[in-house]
Design a protein around this motif. Structure first.
Motif, PDB file in Angstrom:
ATOM      1  N   HIS A 131      -2.854  10.604  -3.682  1.00 34.81           N
ATOM      2  CA  HIS A 131      -2.957   9.148  -3.559  1.00 34.81           C
ATOM      3  C   HIS A 131      -2.002   8.466  -4.538  1.00 34.81           C
ATOM      4  O   HIS A 131      -1.265   7.547  -4.166  1.00 34.81           O
ATOM      5  CB  HIS A 131      -4.397   8.685  -3.808  1.00 34.81           C
ATOM      6  CG  HIS A 131      -4.548   7.198  -3.764  1.00 34.81           C
ATOM      7  ND1 HIS A 131      -4.478   6.491  -2.587  1.00 34.81           N
ATOM      8  CD2 HIS A 131      -4.752   6.288  -4.759  1.00 34.81           C
ATOM      9  CE1 HIS A 131      -4.631   5.202  -2.856  1.00 34.81           C
ATOM     10  NE2 HIS A 131      -4.795   5.062  -4.163  1.00 34.81           N
ATOM     11  N   LYS A 132      -1.995   8.931  -5.767  1.00 35.25           N
ATOM     12  CA  LYS A 132      -1.112   8.349  -6.786  1.00 35.25           C
ATOM     13  C   LYS A 132       0.356   8.620  -6.440  1.00 35.25           C
ATOM     14  O   LYS A 132       1.204   7.737  -6.570  1.00 35.25           O
ATOM     15  CB  LYS A 132      -1.452   8.932  -8.159  1.00 35.25           C
ATOM     16  CG  LYS A 132      -0.668   8.327  -9.280  1.00 35.25           C
ATOM     17  CD  LYS A 132      -1.116   8.892 -10.624  1.00 35.25           C
ATOM     18  CE  LYS A 132      -0.316   8.282 -11.762  1.00 35.25           C
ATOM     19  NZ  LYS A 132      -0.719   8.846 -13.053  1.00 35.25           N
ATOM     20  N   TYR A 133       0.640   9.838  -5.982  1.00 29.25           N
ATOM     21  CA  TYR A 133       2.011  10.185  -5.605  1.00 29.25           C
ATOM     22  C   TYR A 133       2.503   9.269  -4.487  1.00 29.25           C
ATOM     23  O   TYR A 133       3.603   8.728  -4.554  1.00 29.25           O
ATOM     24  CB  TYR A 133       2.103  11.646  -5.173  1.00 29.25           C
ATOM     25  CG  TYR A 133       3.466  12.017  -4.634  1.00 29.25           C
ATOM     26  CD1 TYR A 133       4.529  12.232  -5.498  1.00 29.25           C
ATOM     27  CD2 TYR A 133       3.680  12.137  -3.266  1.00 29.25           C
ATOM     28  CE1 TYR A 133       5.783  12.549  -5.016  1.00 29.25           C
ATOM     29  CE2 TYR A 133       4.930  12.464  -2.769  1.00 29.25           C
ATOM     30  CZ  TYR A 133       5.980  12.666  -3.649  1.00 29.25           C
ATOM     31  OH  TYR A 133       7.214  12.971  -3.154  1.00 29.25           O
ATOM     32  N   TYR A 134       1.687   9.091  -3.441  1.00 24.44           N
ATOM     33  CA  TYR A 134       2.087   8.224  -2.333  1.00 24.44           C
ATOM     34  C   TYR A 134       2.258   6.789  -2.815  1.00 24.44           C
ATOM     35  O   TYR A 134       3.234   6.123  -2.457  1.00 24.44           O
ATOM     36  CB  TYR A 134       1.085   8.280  -1.182  1.00 24.44           C
ATOM     37  CG  TYR A 134       1.486   7.350  -0.068  1.00 24.44           C
ATOM     38  CD1 TYR A 134       2.547   7.671   0.766  1.00 24.44           C
ATOM     39  CD2 TYR A 134       0.846   6.137   0.126  1.00 24.44           C
ATOM     40  CE1 TYR A 134       2.957   6.811   1.777  1.00 24.44           C
ATOM     41  CE2 TYR A 134       1.247   5.268   1.125  1.00 24.44           C
ATOM     42  CZ  TYR A 134       2.297   5.604   1.946  1.00 24.44           C
ATOM     43  OH  TYR A 134       2.702   4.753   2.923  1.00 24.44           O
ATOM     44  N   LYS A 135       1.337   6.309  -3.621  1.00 25.05           N
ATOM     45  CA  LYS A 135       1.419   4.940  -4.121  1.00 25.05           C
ATOM     46  C   LYS A 135       2.726   4.712  -4.878  1.00 25.05           C
ATOM     47  O   LYS A 135       3.376   3.681  -4.711  1.00 25.05           O
ATOM     48  CB  LYS A 135       0.223   4.644  -5.040  1.00 25.05           C
ATOM     49  CG  LYS A 135       0.196   3.236  -5.572  1.00 25.05           C
ATOM     50  CD  LYS A 135      -1.018   3.018  -6.435  1.00 25.05           C
ATOM     51  CE  LYS A 135      -0.995   1.616  -7.021  1.00 25.05           C
ATOM     52  NZ  LYS A 135      -2.105   1.395  -7.949  1.00 25.05           N
ATOM     53  N   ILE A 193       9.215   7.592   0.750  1.00 27.42           N
ATOM     54  CA  ILE A 193       8.615   8.373   1.837  1.00 27.42           C
ATOM     55  C   ILE A 193       8.820   7.664   3.169  1.00 27.42           C
ATOM     56  O   ILE A 193       9.274   8.274   4.148  1.00 27.42           O
ATOM     57  CB  ILE A 193       7.113   8.624   1.572  1.00 27.42           C
ATOM     58  CG1 ILE A 193       6.934   9.545   0.362  1.00 27.42           C
ATOM     59  CG2 ILE A 193       6.429   9.205   2.812  1.00 27.42           C
ATOM     60  CD1 ILE A 193       5.511   9.625  -0.148  1.00 27.42           C
ATOM     61  N   ASN A 194       8.525   6.372   3.225  1.00 26.49           N
ATOM     62  CA  ASN A 194       8.680   5.614   4.467  1.00 26.49           C
ATOM     63  C   ASN A 194      10.139   5.551   4.901  1.00 26.49           C
ATOM     64  O   ASN A 194      10.444   5.649   6.095  1.00 26.49           O
ATOM     65  CB  ASN A 194       8.100   4.213   4.313  1.00 26.49           C
ATOM     66  CG  ASN A 194       6.594   4.224   4.243  1.00 26.49           C
ATOM     67  OD1 ASN A 194       5.948   5.166   4.672  1.00 26.49           O
ATOM     68  ND2 ASN A 194       6.021   3.179   3.678  1.00 26.49           N
ATOM     69  N   SER A 195      11.046   5.411   3.949  1.00 25.76           N
ATOM     70  CA  SER A 195      12.467   5.393   4.269  1.00 25.76           C
ATOM     71  C   SER A 195      12.901   6.724   4.882  1.00 25.76           C
ATOM     72  O   SER A 195      13.641   6.755   5.873  1.00 25.76           O
ATOM     73  CB  SER A 195      13.276   5.095   3.002  1.00 25.76           C
ATOM     74  OG  SER A 195      14.643   5.119   3.280  1.00 25.76           O
ATOM     75  N   SER A 196      12.436   7.817   4.327  1.00 25.30           N
ATOM     76  CA  SER A 196      12.767   9.144   4.856  1.00 25.30           C
ATOM     77  C   SER A 196      12.217   9.324   6.267  1.00 25.30           C
ATOM     78  O   SER A 196      12.902   9.866   7.145  1.00 25.30           O
ATOM     79  CB  SER A 196      12.210  10.241   3.950  1.00 25.30           C
ATOM     80  OG  SER A 196      12.855  10.229   2.710  1.00 25.30           O
TER      81      SER A 196
END
Length: 78
Positions: A4-8, A14-17
């Motif tokens: 959760h922290k990593y995604y935040k 991540i979304n750009s990739s």
């Protein structure tokens, strides 16, 4: 690792990739389906500005089918 922290902390990257991968797959599918080079599917966003980038030609943009958006190669657009 706290996912959760990593995604935040990394969601923009991540979304750009994800968008880059989706774009590459869409291009490959268009090229494969229509047997034409990528340049056959795009046009300048602003013909008077060579630095404006490109967009898909009108015939390859999304179309509305009921309440769901579908693009011209049959993939749902959310």
């Amino acid at each position: 690792m706290d996912l959760h922290k990593y995604y935040k902390n990394s969601k923009d990257e991540i979304n750009s990739s994800i968008m880059e991968i989706a774009s590459d797959l869409a291009v490959a599918r268009l090229v494969d389906k229509y047997k034409q080079p990528f340049k056959a599917f795009v046009e300048p966003e602003d013909p008077d500005d060579p630095d404006s980038g490109t967009c898909y030609k009108k015939s390859f943009r999304t179309i509305t089918t009921g309440s769901m958006m579908m693009n011209t190669i049959g993939w749902p657009t959310l």
